[in-house]
Design an enzyme around this catalytic site. Structure first.
Site, mmCIF file in Angstrom:
data_model
loop_
_atom_site.group_PDB
_atom_site.id
_atom_site.type_symbol
_atom_site.label_atom_id
_atom_site.label_comp_id
_atom_site.label_asym_id
_atom_site.label_seq_id
_atom_site.Cartn_x
_atom_site.Cartn_y
_atom_site.Cartn_z
ATOM 1 N N HIS A 266 30.117 35.838 30.265
ATOM 2 C CA HIS A 266 29.766 36.251 29.151
ATOM 3 C C HIS A 266 30.823 35.845 28.060
ATOM 4 O O HIS A 266 32.153 36.136 28.275
ATOM 5 C CB HIS A 266 29.340 37.577 28.921
ATOM 6 C CG HIS A 266 28.588 37.867 27.691
ATOM 7 N ND1 HIS A 266 29.210 38.030 26.451
ATOM 8 C CD2 HIS A 266 27.311 38.197 27.582
ATOM 9 C CE1 HIS A 266 28.453 38.581 25.494
ATOM 10 N NE2 HIS A 266 27.248 38.651 26.213
ATOM 11 N N GLU B 222 8.742 43.909 22.894
ATOM 12 C CA GLU B 222 9.500 44.480 24.228
ATOM 13 C C GLU B 222 9.666 45.958 23.822
ATOM 14 O O GLU B 222 10.952 46.376 23.752
ATOM 15 C CB GLU B 222 10.884 43.504 24.513
ATOM 16 C CG GLU B 222 11.226 43.951 25.963
ATOM 17 C CD GLU B 222 12.486 43.281 26.244
ATOM 18 O OE1 GLU B 222 13.485 43.903 26.054
ATOM 19 O OE2 GLU B 222 12.235 42.288 26.812
ATOM 20 N N ASP C 81 16.338 45.893 22.059
ATOM 21 C CA ASP C 81 17.419 46.852 22.019
ATOM 22 C C ASP C 81 18.723 46.622 21.306
ATOM 23 O O ASP C 81 19.744 47.638 21.423
ATOM 24 C CB ASP C 81 17.493 47.899 23.218
ATOM 25 C CG ASP C 81 17.768 46.777 24.258
ATOM 26 O OD1 ASP C 81 18.212 45.767 24.147
ATOM 27 O OD2 ASP C 81 17.645 47.144 25.444
ATOM 28 N N HIS D 111 27.617 41.870 32.080
ATOM 29 C CA HIS D 111 28.465 41.838 30.476
ATOM 30 C C HIS D 111 28.380 43.389 29.740
ATOM 31 O O HIS D 111 28.744 43.468 28.805
ATOM 32 C CB HIS D 111 27.750 41.019 29.767
ATOM 33 C CG HIS D 111 26.400 41.107 29.286
ATOM 34 N ND1 HIS D 111 25.273 40.976 30.325
ATOM 35 C CD2 HIS D 111 25.662 42.009 28.417
ATOM 36 C CE1 HIS D 111 24.222 41.396 29.740
ATOM 37 N NE2 HIS D 111 24.271 41.995 28.558
ATOM 38 N N ARG E 49 28.415 47.042 28.008
ATOM 39 C CA ARG E 49 29.490 47.583 27.659
ATOM 40 C C ARG E 49 29.768 48.858 28.702
ATOM 41 O O ARG E 49 31.046 49.149 28.971
ATOM 42 C CB ARG E 49 28.989 48.366 26.268
ATOM 43 C CG ARG E 49 29.337 47.534 25.135
ATOM 44 C CD ARG E 49 28.783 48.222 23.905
ATOM 45 N NE ARG E 49 29.414 47.443 22.898
ATOM 46 C CZ ARG E 49 29.459 46.494 22.221
ATOM 47 N NH1 ARG E 49 28.426 45.621 22.969
ATOM 48 N NH2 ARG E 49 29.863 45.957 21.262
ATOM 49 N N GLU F 140 22.161 50.747 23.794
ATOM 50 C CA GLU F 140 20.753 50.183 23.835
ATOM 51 C C GLU F 140 19.573 50.912 23.721
ATOM 52 O O GLU F 140 18.593 50.922 23.155
ATOM 53 C CB GLU F 140 20.469 48.991 24.714
ATOM 54 C CG GLU F 140 21.296 47.823 24.695
ATOM 55 C CD GLU F 140 22.690 47.736 24.978
ATOM 56 O OE1 GLU F 140 23.254 48.773 25.502
ATOM 57 O OE2 GLU F 140 23.454 46.689 24.814
HETATM 58 C C1 UD1 Z 1 25.038 42.192 22.972
HETATM 59 C C2 UD1 Z 1 24.118 43.412 23.011
HETATM 60 C C3 UD1 Z 1 23.655 43.774 24.385
HETATM 61 C C4 UD1 Z 1 23.005 42.297 24.892
HETATM 62 C C5 UD1 Z 1 24.165 41.182 25.016
HETATM 63 C C6 UD1 Z 1 23.378 40.031 25.610
HETATM 64 C C7 UD1 Z 1 24.337 45.040 21.387
HETATM 65 C C8 UD1 Z 1 25.239 46.388 21.143
HETATM 66 N N1 UD1 Z 1 24.768 44.520 22.436
HETATM 67 O O1 UD1 Z 1 26.072 42.838 23.650
HETATM 68 O O2 UD1 Z 1 22.520 44.605 24.245
HETATM 69 O O3 UD1 Z 1 22.650 42.803 26.159
HETATM 70 O O4 UD1 Z 1 24.490 41.078 23.673
HETATM 71 O O5 UD1 Z 1 24.142 39.250 25.863
HETATM 72 O O6 UD1 Z 1 23.812 44.826 20.560
HETATM 73 N N2 UD1 Z 1 30.827 36.139 21.690
HETATM 74 C C9 UD1 Z 1 31.098 34.975 21.467
HETATM 75 N N3 UD1 Z 1 30.162 34.237 21.205
HETATM 76 C C10 UD1 Z 1 28.732 34.391 21.286
HETATM 77 C C11 UD1 Z 1 28.566 35.607 21.726
HETATM 78 C C12 UD1 Z 1 29.389 36.562 21.865
HETATM 79 O O7 UD1 Z 1 32.246 34.638 21.083
HETATM 80 O O8 UD1 Z 1 28.020 33.390 21.266
HETATM 81 C C13 UD1 Z 1 31.952 37.204 21.803
HETATM 82 C C14 UD1 Z 1 32.516 37.508 20.519
HETATM 83 O O9 UD1 Z 1 33.653 37.909 20.533
HETATM 84 C C15 UD1 Z 1 31.718 38.986 19.965
HETATM 85 C C16 UD1 Z 1 31.582 39.515 21.411
HETATM 86 O O10 UD1 Z 1 31.522 38.418 22.241
HETATM 87 O O11 UD1 Z 1 32.133 39.697 19.036
HETATM 88 C C17 UD1 Z 1 30.698 40.635 21.615
HETATM 89 O O12 UD1 Z 1 29.212 40.210 21.145
HETATM 90 P P1 UD1 Z 1 28.305 41.547 20.939
HETATM 91 O O13 UD1 Z 1 27.043 41.074 20.684
HETATM 92 O O14 UD1 Z 1 28.755 42.587 19.908
HETATM 93 O O15 UD1 Z 1 28.063 42.273 22.319
HETATM 94 P P2 UD1 Z 1 27.603 41.566 23.675
HETATM 95 O O16 UD1 Z 1 28.424 42.351 24.628
HETATM 96 O O17 UD1 Z 1 27.157 40.282 23.536
HETATM 97 N N1 UDP Z 2 21.244 33.310 30.478
HETATM 98 C C1 UDP Z 2 21.707 31.952 30.147
HETATM 99 N N2 UDP Z 2 22.438 31.716 30.484
HETATM 100 C C2 UDP Z 2 23.713 32.135 31.003
HETATM 101 C C3 UDP Z 2 23.469 33.701 31.558
HETATM 102 C C4 UDP Z 2 22.028 33.989 31.097
HETATM 103 O O1 UDP Z 2 20.698 31.168 29.439
HETATM 104 O O2 UDP Z 2 24.799 31.889 31.479
HETATM 105 C C5 UDP Z 2 19.863 33.874 29.982
HETATM 106 C C6 UDP Z 2 19.190 34.618 31.242
HETATM 107 O O3 UDP Z 2 18.265 33.584 32.014
HETATM 108 C C7 UDP Z 2 18.166 35.652 30.466
HETATM 109 C C8 UDP Z 2 19.312 35.763 29.219
HETATM 110 O O4 UDP Z 2 20.094 34.773 29.159
HETATM 111 O O5 UDP Z 2 16.976 35.046 29.997
HETATM 112 C C9 UDP Z 2 19.971 37.492 29.432
HETATM 113 O O6 UDP Z 2 20.950 37.580 28.583
HETATM 114 P P1 UDP Z 2 22.106 38.494 28.721
HETATM 115 O O7 UDP Z 2 22.302 38.680 30.145
HETATM 116 O O8 UDP Z 2 23.009 37.788 27.886
HETATM 117 O O9 UDP Z 2 21.416 39.640 28.047
HETATM 118 P P2 UDP Z 2 20.438 40.984 28.414
HETATM 119 O O10 UDP Z 2 19.165 40.491 29.064
HETATM 120 O O11 UDP Z 2 21.168 41.785 29.432
HETATM 121 O O12 UDP Z 2 20.212 41.636 27.194
#
Ligand code: UD1
Ligand code: UDP
Length: 370
Positions: free
Chosen positions: A241, A121, A99, A208, A210, A135
């Site tokens: 995160h 999923e 999602d 983490h 939103r 999502e």
């Molecule tokens: C995204 C997904 C959320 C999922 C989450 C898992 C959407 C709208 N949100 O949210 O559904 O649960 O990922 O973790 O798709 N960043 C880094 N390095 C990384 C990852 C993230 O620096 O490897 C920082 C960056 O500044 C980036 C920000 O995190 O712009 C947000 O990342 P984004 O994927 O937009 O949103 P998440 O909150 O990670």
């Molecule tokens: N996870 C990880 N390292 C971390 C935190 C989470 O490998 O420091 C793994 C966790 O076991 C799970 C996945 O990341 O499989 C979940 O990711 P996240 O919580 O970012 O996203 P969501 O599941 O909420 O979309």
């Protein structure tokens, strides 16, 4: 000669990678398929560490992540850049997961290209468009353009059937269990480097989402602060995160607090070990709600609803919400009521038998008459 069915898998965030990499590996083992891996890199570091763990080198890395990115720009970038790869490769089927913005926009891009779509999923719902945001709308949209829907549970199947979808719905289990078994059995990692005190009970915290940014996340952090003051036999570890919105709220409240470790995100293998060794997990993550019950660790979900009701039903997960007093009450109950703790810590796993990738592969073979 090439009469192989060409399958493209598109993913971009950490959880999608964890749940799609085992499927990439399983599909690649079949001689029926040509498999292409496209990563949007919606996440960068958090994606790369998973690709490395599963030993997957993407065929296309769109490298789209921008610091503190917004939904509009990211969506446009994914929509257009996935199209370019589809134009070049013209796959028979595109698989997306879950999602995220990557899933939503890749599915839409594929739909516009008139190519078949499989949703891994599928069928999760809260039926509230604002929770989780965005999502819930992404998954509704992906299911509505999909030809094949791989549902983790009966409930997900039921959600799709009730929404009027007539065909293409299959129950397969969740590939997260395939991933978890892979790391636990083949890639186990120690976590000594975190420096946890073995004499204290560990509470693992992740948040983490939103919709939790701002006040809800502040409440969560303040609840932790009070619990730490009250119970001297606990320690809290919070792998933060990389989203700056998380760090900016958490650091001022929990930075420097005794027995609270704020650490960088962990690679999936050590994180699995940490989950296993934790006494309680507090999280708003989707994936962790699925993994922790399989490991027998009680989970308190830091949200008011969940699209994953199965583990609540079976007793290992409870909704704690984001109200400070309620979080304190729920954690206190687990710390002080032995029977309650034991009831919640029986390992159970409503999310599959670890063979979801095999079931999905077999369904795709049948779909293409292979
Ligand atoms: C995204 C997904 C959320 C999922 C989450 C898992 C959407 C709208 N949100 O949210 O559904 O649960 O990922 O973790 O798709 N960043 C880094 N390095 C990384 C990852 C993230 O620096 O490897 C920082 C960056 O500044 C980036 C920000 O995190 O712009 C947000 O990342 P984004 O994927 O937009 O949103 P998440 O909150 O990670
Ligand atoms: N996870 C990880 N390292 C971390 C935190 C989470 O490998 O420091 C793994 C966790 O076991 C799970 C996945 O990341 O499989 C979940 O990711 P996240 O919580 O970012 O996203 P969501 O599941 O909420 O979309």
């Amino acid at each position: 000669m090439d009469n192989k069915v060409k399958i493209a898998l598109v993913f971009g965030t950490r959880p999608e990678a964890i749940k799609m990499c085992p499927l990439v590996r399983t599909l690649k083992r079949s001689s029926c398929f040509e498999v292409i891996t496209i990563v949007t890199a919606q996440h960068r570091e958090m994606l790369d560490s998973v690709l490395e763990l599963f030993e997957i080198k993407p065929d296309y890395d769109l490298n789209l992540m921008k610091p503190n990115q917004n939904l509009w720009d990211l969506s446009c970038d994914i929509l257009q850049n996935v199209k370019k790869v589809l134009d070049k490769e013209n796959p028979d089927l595109v698989l997306v997961h879950g999602d995220t913005t990557t899933a939503g926009m890749s599915a839409l891009s594929t739909f516009y290209s008139r190519i078949k779509i499989g949703h891994v999923e599928a069928g999760l719902r809260t039926f509230d468009k604002d929770y989780p945001f965005p999502e819930e709308i992404n998954r509704v949209m992906v299911d509505s353009v999909s030809d094949l829907m791989f549902c983790p549970t009966d409930k997900a199947v039921e959600n799709l059937k009730n929404s009027g979808i007539k065909k293409g719905i299959y129950k397969t289990g969740n590939t997260v269990i395939d991933a978890l078994l892979y790391v636990v059995n083949e890639k186990s990692a120690d976590i000594d480097f975190i420096g946890l005190n073995p004499n204290l009970k560990t509470i693992l915290l992740t948040s983490h989402r939103r919709e939790n940014f701002g006040k809800p996340l502040e409440n969560i952090c303040n609840a932790i602060k009070e619990l730490i003051e009250k119970y001297k036999d606990i320690q809290v570890v919070y792998p933060l995160h990389l989203n700056p919105n998380v760090r900016n709220t958490v650091m001022p409240i929990l930075g420097g607090v005794e027995r609270v470790k704020l650490i960088d995100p962990l690679d999936y293998a050590p994180f699995s070990t940490l989950m296993k060794k934790s006494h309680i997990i507090l999280t708003d993550s989707g994936g962790i709600q699925e993994e922790a019950p399989a490991l027998g660790v009680p989970v308190l979900v830091l949200r008011d609803e969940t699209e994953r009701p199965e583990a609540i039903k079976s007793g290992s997960v409870r909704l704690a919400g984001t109200n400070k007093d309620n979080i304190i009450k729920e954690v206190t109950e687990l710390l002080t009521n032995k029977t309650h703790y034991e009831n919640m810590s029986h390992a159970n796993n409503p999310y599959g038998d670890g063979r979801a990738c095999i079931y999905i592969t077999d369904i795709i073979k049948k779909y293409f008459n292979l």
